[in-house]
Write a protein that holds these residues in place. Structure first.
Motif, PDB file in Angstrom:
ATOM      1  N   ILE A 254      -3.079 -46.962  -8.271  1.00 52.33           N
ATOM      2  CA  ILE A 254      -2.809 -47.935  -7.217  1.00 52.33           C
ATOM      3  C   ILE A 254      -2.080 -49.152  -7.762  1.00 52.33           C
ATOM      4  O   ILE A 254      -1.090 -49.633  -7.186  1.00 52.33           O
ATOM      5  N   ARG A 255      -2.563 -49.672  -8.878  1.00 46.56           N
ATOM      6  CA  ARG A 255      -1.936 -50.890  -9.418  1.00 46.56           C
ATOM      7  C   ARG A 255      -0.539 -50.612  -9.952  1.00 46.56           C
ATOM      8  O   ARG A 255       0.363 -51.449  -9.806  1.00 46.56           O
ATOM      9  N   ARG A 256      -0.317 -49.447 -10.547  1.00 45.28           N
ATOM     10  CA  ARG A 256       1.025 -49.124 -11.038  1.00 45.28           C
ATOM     11  C   ARG A 256       1.992 -48.968  -9.875  1.00 45.28           C
ATOM     12  O   ARG A 256       3.117 -49.485  -9.910  1.00 45.28           O
ATOM     13  N   ARG A 257       1.580 -48.269  -8.836  1.00 47.02           N
ATOM     14  CA  ARG A 257       2.454 -48.082  -7.686  1.00 47.02           C
ATOM     15  C   ARG A 257       2.655 -49.393  -6.909  1.00 47.02           C
ATOM     16  O   ARG A 257       3.720 -49.613  -6.322  1.00 47.02           O
ATOM     17  N   TYR A 258       1.654 -50.237  -6.914  1.00 45.06           N
ATOM     18  CA  TYR A 258       1.809 -51.543  -6.272  1.00 45.06           C
ATOM     19  C   TYR A 258       2.863 -52.372  -7.003  1.00 45.06           C
ATOM     20  O   TYR A 258       3.766 -52.955  -6.378  1.00 45.06           O
ATOM     21  N   ARG A 259       2.792 -52.403  -8.324  1.00 46.29           N
ATOM     22  CA  ARG A 259       3.784 -53.162  -9.097  1.00 46.29           C
ATOM     23  C   ARG A 259       5.179 -52.593  -8.882  1.00 46.29           C
ATOM     24  O   ARG A 259       6.166 -53.336  -8.800  1.00 46.29           O
ATOM     25  N   GLN A 260       5.286 -51.258  -8.781  1.00 44.26           N
ATOM     26  CA  GLN A 260       6.582 -50.649  -8.531  1.00 44.26           C
ATOM     27  C   GLN A 260       7.117 -51.056  -7.165  1.00 44.26           C
ATOM     28  O   GLN A 260       8.318 -51.346  -7.015  1.00 44.26           O
ATOM     29  N   LEU A 261       6.232 -51.101  -6.158  1.00 43.27           N
ATOM     30  CA  LEU A 261       6.672 -51.506  -4.829  1.00 43.27           C
ATOM     31  C   LEU A 261       7.170 -52.945  -4.839  1.00 43.27           C
ATOM     32  O   LEU A 261       8.190 -53.262  -4.219  1.00 43.27           O
ATOM     33  N   VAL A 262       6.464 -53.822  -5.521  1.00 52.54           N
ATOM     34  CA  VAL A 262       6.898 -55.216  -5.625  1.00 52.54           C
ATOM     35  C   VAL A 262       8.304 -55.279  -6.222  1.00 52.54           C
ATOM     36  O   VAL A 262       9.192 -55.964  -5.699  1.00 52.54           O
ATOM     37  N   ASP A 263       8.511 -54.534  -7.308  1.00 48.92           N
ATOM     38  CA  ASP A 263       9.831 -54.526  -7.948  1.00 48.92           C
ATOM     39  C   ASP A 263      10.889 -53.955  -7.013  1.00 48.92           C
ATOM     40  O   ASP A 263      11.994 -54.511  -6.886  1.00 48.92           O
ATOM     41  N   ASP A 264      10.579 -52.841  -6.363  1.00 48.86           N
ATOM     42  CA  ASP A 264      11.550 -52.211  -5.467  1.00 48.86           C
ATOM     43  C   ASP A 264      11.960 -53.160  -4.343  1.00 48.86           C
ATOM     44  O   ASP A 264      13.148 -53.256  -3.991  1.00 48.86           O
ATOM     45  N   CYS A 265      10.978 -53.842  -3.775  1.00 50.25           N
ATOM     46  CA  CYS A 265      11.272 -54.726  -2.650  1.00 50.25           C
ATOM     47  C   CYS A 265      12.047 -55.962  -3.091  1.00 50.25           C
ATOM     48  O   CYS A 265      12.948 -56.425  -2.385  1.00 50.25           O
ATOM     49  N   GLU A 266      11.703 -56.481  -4.246  1.00 50.98           N
ATOM     50  CA  GLU A 266      12.430 -57.642  -4.755  1.00 50.98           C
ATOM     51  C   GLU A 266      13.881 -57.311  -5.057  1.00 50.98           C
ATOM     52  O   GLU A 266      14.781 -58.131  -4.877  1.00 50.98           O
ATOM     53  N   LEU A 267      14.133 -56.062  -5.526  1.00 54.28           N
ATOM     54  CA  LEU A 267      15.481 -55.658  -5.906  1.00 54.28           C
ATOM     55  C   LEU A 267      16.227 -54.951  -4.787  1.00 54.28           C
ATOM     56  O   LEU A 267      17.369 -54.543  -4.967  1.00 54.28           O
ATOM     57  N   GLY A 268      15.591 -54.792  -3.645  1.00 53.63           N
ATOM     58  CA  GLY A 268      16.245 -54.156  -2.510  1.00 53.63           C
ATOM     59  C   GLY A 268      16.395 -52.658  -2.635  1.00 53.63           C
ATOM     60  O   GLY A 268      17.256 -52.063  -1.972  1.00 53.63           O
ATOM     61  N   ARG A 269      15.567 -52.025  -3.479  1.00 56.25           N
ATOM     62  CA  ARG A 269      15.637 -50.570  -3.624  1.00 56.25           C
ATOM     63  C   ARG A 269      14.891 -49.882  -2.487  1.00 56.25           C
ATOM     64  O   ARG A 269      13.875 -50.380  -2.020  1.00 56.25           O
ATOM     65  N   ALA A 270      15.422 -48.739  -2.060  1.00 57.33           N
ATOM     66  CA  ALA A 270      14.791 -47.978  -0.982  1.00 57.33           C
ATOM     67  C   ALA A 270      13.432 -47.445  -1.444  1.00 57.33           C
ATOM     68  O   ALA A 270      13.283 -47.008  -2.595  1.00 57.33           O
ATOM     69  N   THR A 271      12.460 -47.498  -0.546  1.00 59.69           N
ATOM     70  CA  THR A 271      11.114 -47.015  -0.856  1.00 59.69           C
ATOM     71  C   THR A 271      10.472 -46.500   0.426  1.00 59.69           C
ATOM     72  O   THR A 271      10.691 -47.071   1.502  1.00 59.69           O
ATOM     73  N   PRO A 272       9.696 -45.413   0.344  1.00 61.03           N
ATOM     74  CA  PRO A 272       9.027 -44.915   1.557  1.00 61.03           C
ATOM     75  C   PRO A 272       7.917 -45.822   2.044  1.00 61.03           C
ATOM     76  O   PRO A 272       7.506 -45.748   3.202  1.00 61.03           O
ATOM     77  N   LEU A 273       7.419 -46.693   1.167  1.00 61.48           N
ATOM     78  CA  LEU A 273       6.357 -47.623   1.536  1.00 61.48           C
ATOM     79  C   LEU A 273       6.947 -48.888   2.150  1.00 61.48           C
ATOM     80  O   LEU A 273       7.938 -49.420   1.652  1.00 61.48           O
ATOM     81  N   ASP A 274       6.333 -49.365   3.208  1.00 63.30           N
ATOM     82  CA  ASP A 274       6.770 -50.614   3.828  1.00 63.30           C
ATOM     83  C   ASP A 274       6.562 -51.770   2.848  1.00 63.30           C
ATOM     84  O   ASP A 274       5.527 -51.865   2.186  1.00 63.30           O
ATOM     85  N   CYS A 275       7.550 -52.655   2.775  1.00 67.83           N
ATOM     86  CA  CYS A 275       7.461 -53.775   1.831  1.00 67.83           C
ATOM     87  C   CYS A 275       6.345 -54.758   2.167  1.00 67.83           C
ATOM     88  O   CYS A 275       6.015 -55.612   1.335  1.00 67.83           O
TER      89      CYS A 275
END
Length: 261
Positions: free
Chosen positions: A189-210
């Protein structure tokens, strides 16, 4: 002991009642996830709805008129969330408050011992520790019918209530079965959470809502939405996260999507 016996007895009595045809029609019309279930799972949903509707205090707000359609549409989605969690009727949630649409409230943030919400001042829902769940009917209906696949405010807010079962800490970790499961859950959970934070900050597409990047509690709730609403996508792109959610919820919604109609 007497209170527990009375509660069990009342629930058994509720489960013996025929399921109203009008309720079934409301679920079939308003809860698209119901269509993915087996006959046995649908029967479980019917029983859960009968208990949940009877035990909660349902309050309509801002001019909304409370109806059985509203109660049953919400209860059926909670039932699907908890299919693998025996007898989880959220006894600590006494009331469900329903607004006609997005409502405005004083801005809060998720914090230890505090309230967890969706949105800023204009809200779709809130989940309070040992308090009510608040929902916007317009969004419940649209998302229940699958018009915003990947989003479901009922699943989101009741995921927060599962998170709160460990106490006032809203930390993205619901009650788990073992130390080993807790360790694996925390790592994934924590690893995927950190990845989501990075993806959203950098504007990368992700299946999870920012919105899940707000904090770890929101991440769990957003991940729950994706797990039930777009399970095949989650499994293919976030397989480790899907595996942890499947283990906790004791369900495999991606397998349901592959079932023949």
């Amino acid at each position: 002991m007497l209170f527990y016996w009375l509660k069990v007895h009342r629930r058994k009595k509720l489960l013996t009642r025929p399921f109203p045809l009008e309720w079934l029609q409301a679920i079939e019309k308003n809860v698209h996830l119901y269509g993915t279930l087996t006959e046995d799972e649908r029967s479980q949903v019917h029983g859960y709805v009968q208990v949940f509707v009877a035990e909660k205090n349902w309050e309509a707000c801002n001019g909304l008129t409370m109806t059985d359609e509203i109660r049953v549409t919400i209860a059926a989605q909670v039932a699907i969330l908890t299919l693998g969690l025996p007898s989880q009727y959220f006894d600590h949630v006494l009331s469900v408050l329903v607004y006609p649409d997005t409502y405005v409230a004083e801005r809060e943030t998720a914090k230890v011992g505090g309230v967890v919400e969706v949105g800023d001042s204009a809200r779709l829902g809130e989940a309070w520790y040992r308090g009510p769940v608040i929902l916007a009917w317009g969004d419940v209906l649209k998302e229940g019918r699958g018009e915003r696949r990947g989003h479901n405010v009922v699943l989101h807010e009741f995921a927060h209530q599962l998170d709160m079962l460990n106490g006032r800490d809203v930390d993205g970790t619901p009650p788990l079965e073992s130390v080993d499961q807790d360790r694996r859950w925390t790592e994934v959970i924590r690893r995927r959470y950190r990845q989501l934070v990075d993806d959203c900050e950098l504007g990368r597409a992700t299946p999870l809502d920012c919105y899940g990047a707000t904090n770890i509690a929101e991440f769990f709730a957003v991940a729950t939405e994706l797990f039930f609403e777009r399970p095949a996508v989650m499994k293919s792109r976030l397989e480790d996260l899907y595996g942890m959610m499947r283990e906790f919820y004791r369900q495999d919604p991606a397998a349901r999507e592959r079932m023949p109609a």
